[in-house]
Scaffold this motif. Structure first.
Motif, mmCIF file in Angstrom:
data_model
loop_
_atom_site.group_PDB
_atom_site.id
_atom_site.type_symbol
_atom_site.label_atom_id
_atom_site.label_comp_id
_atom_site.label_asym_id
_atom_site.label_seq_id
_atom_site.Cartn_x
_atom_site.Cartn_y
_atom_site.Cartn_z
ATOM 1 N N ARG A 260 0.818 -1.133 0.109
ATOM 2 C CA ARG A 260 -0.222 0.073 -0.031
ATOM 3 C C ARG A 260 0.926 1.218 0.013
ATOM 4 O O ARG A 260 0.515 1.868 -1.129
ATOM 5 N N GLU A 261 1.585 1.371 0.634
ATOM 6 C CA GLU A 261 2.738 2.103 0.883
ATOM 7 C C GLU A 261 3.876 2.704 -0.804
ATOM 8 O O GLU A 261 3.750 4.039 -0.556
ATOM 9 N N SER A 262 3.811 1.501 -1.688
ATOM 10 C CA SER A 262 4.016 1.573 -2.560
ATOM 11 C C SER A 262 3.421 2.602 -3.320
ATOM 12 O O SER A 262 3.489 2.400 -4.699
ATOM 13 N N GLY A 263 2.081 1.798 -3.493
ATOM 14 C CA GLY A 263 1.063 2.131 -4.695
ATOM 15 C C GLY A 263 0.611 0.758 -5.588
ATOM 16 O O GLY A 263 0.330 1.354 -6.599
ATOM 17 N N GLY A 264 1.112 0.172 -4.805
ATOM 18 C CA GLY A 264 1.032 -1.015 -5.528
ATOM 19 C C GLY A 264 0.155 -2.274 -5.205
ATOM 20 O O GLY A 264 -0.602 -1.773 -5.796
ATOM 21 N N GLY A 265 0.290 -3.897 -5.111
ATOM 22 C CA GLY A 265 -0.569 -4.522 -5.499
ATOM 23 C C GLY A 265 -0.602 -5.888 -5.982
ATOM 24 O O GLY A 265 0.338 -6.387 -5.151
ATOM 25 N N ALA A 266 -1.673 -6.470 -5.750
ATOM 26 C CA ALA A 266 -1.845 -7.636 -5.288
ATOM 27 C C ALA A 266 -2.881 -8.364 -6.288
ATOM 28 O O ALA A 266 -3.275 -8.278 -6.643
ATOM 29 N N VAL A 267 -1.696 -9.437 -7.076
ATOM 30 C CA VAL A 267 -2.799 -10.419 -7.522
ATOM 31 C C VAL A 267 -2.519 -11.737 -8.057
ATOM 32 O O VAL A 267 -1.029 -12.539 -7.090
ATOM 33 N N ALA A 268 -3.917 -12.677 -7.993
ATOM 34 C CA ALA A 268 -3.710 -14.238 -8.306
ATOM 35 C C ALA A 268 -4.021 -14.664 -9.248
ATOM 36 O O ALA A 268 -4.417 -13.897 -10.106
ATOM 37 N N VAL A 269 -2.912 -15.316 -9.550
ATOM 38 C CA VAL A 269 -2.551 -16.616 -10.849
ATOM 39 C C VAL A 269 -3.224 -17.982 -10.884
ATOM 40 O O VAL A 269 -2.428 -18.682 -9.979
ATOM 41 N N PRO A 270 -3.418 -18.781 -11.410
ATOM 42 C CA PRO A 270 -3.696 -20.056 -11.621
ATOM 43 C C PRO A 270 -2.238 -20.488 -12.185
ATOM 44 O O PRO A 270 -1.737 -20.450 -12.788
ATOM 45 N N ASP A 271 -2.249 -22.025 -11.560
ATOM 46 C CA ASP A 271 -0.786 -22.914 -12.026
ATOM 47 C C ASP A 271 -0.757 -23.235 -13.503
ATOM 48 O O ASP A 271 0.230 -23.185 -13.583
ATOM 49 N N GLY A 272 -2.182 -23.069 -14.165
ATOM 50 C CA GLY A 272 -1.719 -23.195 -15.839
ATOM 51 C C GLY A 272 -0.854 -21.894 -16.577
ATOM 52 O O GLY A 272 -0.198 -22.268 -17.537
ATOM 53 N N GLU A 273 -0.846 -21.268 -16.281
ATOM 54 C CA GLU A 273 -0.188 -19.634 -16.205
ATOM 55 C C GLU A 273 0.791 -19.970 -15.767
ATOM 56 O O GLU A 273 1.525 -19.364 -16.576
ATOM 57 N N MET A 274 1.119 -20.220 -14.153
ATOM 58 C CA MET A 274 1.820 -20.227 -14.796
ATOM 59 C C MET A 274 3.027 -21.007 -15.506
ATOM 60 O O MET A 274 4.041 -20.975 -15.544
ATOM 61 N N GLU A 275 2.434 -22.465 -15.674
ATOM 62 C CA GLU A 275 3.277 -23.597 -15.941
ATOM 63 C C GLU A 275 3.731 -22.901 -17.801
ATOM 64 O O GLU A 275 4.625 -23.149 -18.606
ATOM 65 N N GLU A 276 2.526 -22.066 -18.159
ATOM 66 C CA GLU A 276 2.348 -21.776 -19.567
ATOM 67 C C GLU A 276 3.759 -20.707 -19.503
ATOM 68 O O GLU A 276 4.552 -20.234 -20.749
ATOM 69 N N TRP A 277 4.122 -19.668 -18.350
ATOM 70 C CA TRP A 277 4.362 -18.716 -18.571
ATOM 71 C C TRP A 277 6.380 -19.412 -17.890
ATOM 72 O O TRP A 277 7.023 -18.186 -18.200
ATOM 73 N N VAL A 278 6.524 -20.511 -17.206
ATOM 74 C CA VAL A 278 7.974 -20.198 -17.437
ATOM 75 C C VAL A 278 8.320 -21.119 -18.669
ATOM 76 O O VAL A 278 9.285 -20.925 -18.915
ATOM 77 N N GLY A 279 7.643 -21.600 -19.471
ATOM 78 C CA GLY A 279 7.814 -21.227 -20.869
ATOM 79 C C GLY A 279 8.135 -20.304 -21.670
ATOM 80 O O GLY A 279 9.524 -20.571 -22.285
ATOM 81 N N ARG A 280 7.456 -19.887 -21.834
ATOM 82 C CA ARG A 280 7.035 -18.474 -22.153
ATOM 83 C C ARG A 280 8.365 -17.774 -21.781
ATOM 84 O O ARG A 280 9.523 -17.440 -22.782
ATOM 85 N N MET A 281 9.048 -17.419 -20.826
ATOM 86 C CA MET A 281 9.812 -17.363 -20.160
ATOM 87 C C MET A 281 11.126 -17.609 -20.672
ATOM 88 O O MET A 281 12.269 -17.314 -20.898
ATOM 89 N N GLY A 282 11.878 -18.846 -20.456
ATOM 90 C CA GLY A 282 12.549 -19.814 -21.112
ATOM 91 C C GLY A 282 12.934 -19.537 -22.437
ATOM 92 O O GLY A 282 13.900 -19.756 -23.053
ATOM 93 N N ALA A 283 11.756 -19.236 -23.280
ATOM 94 C CA ALA A 283 12.194 -19.694 -24.897
ATOM 95 C C ALA A 283 12.594 -18.279 -25.153
ATOM 96 O O ALA A 283 13.362 -17.953 -25.776
ATOM 97 N N ALA A 284 12.049 -17.319 -24.032
ATOM 98 C CA ALA A 284 12.671 -15.985 -24.684
ATOM 99 C C ALA A 284 13.423 -15.622 -23.918
ATOM 100 O O ALA A 284 14.078 -14.290 -24.610
#
Length: 396
Positions: A323-347
């Motif tokens: 809150r002090e930083s003006g940020g936030g919080a968000v939740a992501v499902p496991d399937g999206e985590m797995e997808e982005w592990v691959g996308r991050m690796g490839a990039a």
């Protein structure tokens, strides 16, 4: 065992993160009497003239380069395996994919045991050694146990770990190879914590649970100092951080306060974003509801072991920093985590653990929420190596 070494003053005192009450630092101490985390405080004015970016620049590339704002007084008690100063890697391709101006990945998987946990546990074990602890114990979802086993072995201190039965097999193999006593428990890290607390009371082990002693935080805060150095004397617009117990997020926020007091930076801060799993998101729920404490998440489920933390003792500190930083919080499902592990690796060539994938998966959601903009410079934290999770499958 401790002795004062000129130039290494250590912490001036400890302060309760909730009440502000202060305590002397030269004894083994866990939580404050209020049951809240203790924060190490330093005499920053006394070191301001000599602890400067220029003074630090030529030092060895480990987290110990920041020794003036670390708690270990006796250099002989430093237990080090070369942790810290991990690469900060820019990815223009991911920046374009995620719709931000610049994007960096802090690759914490290049720490000695393949996890950012090494930062905190090297400091906690070193300080426990300095203050006379004889046996160490920790409940863990996985990586913290492996790190404790490594640093306990290096220090010559017996280590006892309690972990869930579904801890990834590579991590269990690591813990056992490093000589720790392992107990498997059918439950979550919170259940493991209760088991450790009981044995600590009975056997006199020293408990290194997240934020239940003051010094893991001090190791983790060095990520904030490193960002400043690696970005040539500036900080990013946004930090996206996978949050279980939240020590790293709290630690970086503490580091930025120290850096301002030292004259390294002005009053500007990155916006801090906490990323959790959809199946275990107590911080997200509390942030969305405007609560100061997160409570406990029932029936926590996610294959990202580091995010499967149903309740955090430092929840109020995490929410305060967001809150002090003006940020936030968000939740992501496991399937999206797995997808982005691959996308991050490839990039990028980085094989991230699911927690690292979660940070990338969070950015499109944060863009949709208007919390991260197209003109932002963003740092994602890949907190561990994907090799630790080989064989694990997403739950959703």
């Amino acid at each position: 065992m401790s002795q004062t070494v000129p130039g290494l003053p250590g912490a001036a005192f400890l302060e309760c993160g909730a009440t502000g009450a202060t305590f002397e630092s030269e004894r083994l101490i866990g939580l404050s009497p209020a049951g809240k985390p203790l924060l190490a405080r330093y005499d920053l004015e006394a070191i301001r003239d000599r602890f400067t970016p220029a003074a630090v620049a030529g030092r060895p590339p480990t987290l110990w380069r920041y020794e003036e704002v670390l708690p270990v007084r006796d250099r002989a008690c430093r237990v080090s395996l070369g942790e810290g100063f991990t690469p900060l890697l820019e990815s223009p391709r991911m920046a374009r994919s995620l719709g931000v101006r610049r994007l960096w990945i802090k690759d914490e998987g290049q720490n000695p045991t393949g996890s950012f946990k090494d930062r905190g546990l090297c400091m906690a074990v070193s300080r426990a050694l300095e203050l006379g602890a004889r046996e160490l114990a920790i409940p863990s979802a996985g990586n913290a146990a492996g790190s404790t086993a490594a640093y306990g072995a290096a220090a010559g201190l017996p280590v006892h770990v309690v972990v869930p039965t579904d801890t990834p097999a590579p991590i269990l193999a690591e813990i056992r190879a490093l000589g720790a006593d392992v107990q498997l428990l059918d439950g979550l890290i919170s259940d493991c914590g209760r088991a450790v607390r009981q044995r600590c009371d009975e056997a006199g082990w020293w408990d290194l649970s997240t934020l239940k002693e003051p010094y893991r935080l001090e190791g983790k805060k060095t990520m904030g100092y490193e960002l400043f150095e690696q970005l040539d004397g500036r900080l990013p617009d946004a930090i996206v951080y996978p949050t279980g117990g939240g020590t790293g997020l709290i630690g970086m926020w503490k580091a930025f306060d120290e850096m301002e007091a030292l004259g390294w930076i002005g009053g500007g801060r990155p916006r801090m974003f906490s990323v959790q799993a959809a199946g275990c998101a107590p911080m997200v729920r509390a942030w969305e509801r405007g609560l100061d404490e997160a409570g406990t998440w029932e029936d926590a489920t996610t294959y990202a072991a580091g995010l499967r933390v149903p309740g955090a003792v430092g929840d109020f500190l995490i929410l305060r920093a967001i809150r002090e930083s003006g940020g936030g919080a968000v939740a992501v499902p496991d399937g999206e985590m797995e997808e982005w592990v691959g996308r991050m690796g490839a990039a990028t060539g980085i094989f991230a653990a699911p927690e690292g994938g979660a940070t990338a998966a969070a950015v499109p959601r944060l863009r949709e929420m208007g919390l991260i903009g197209a003109g932002d410079e963003v740092v994602l934290f890949s907190t561990g190596s994907g090799l630790k999770y080989v064989g694990m499958e997403p739950l959703a």
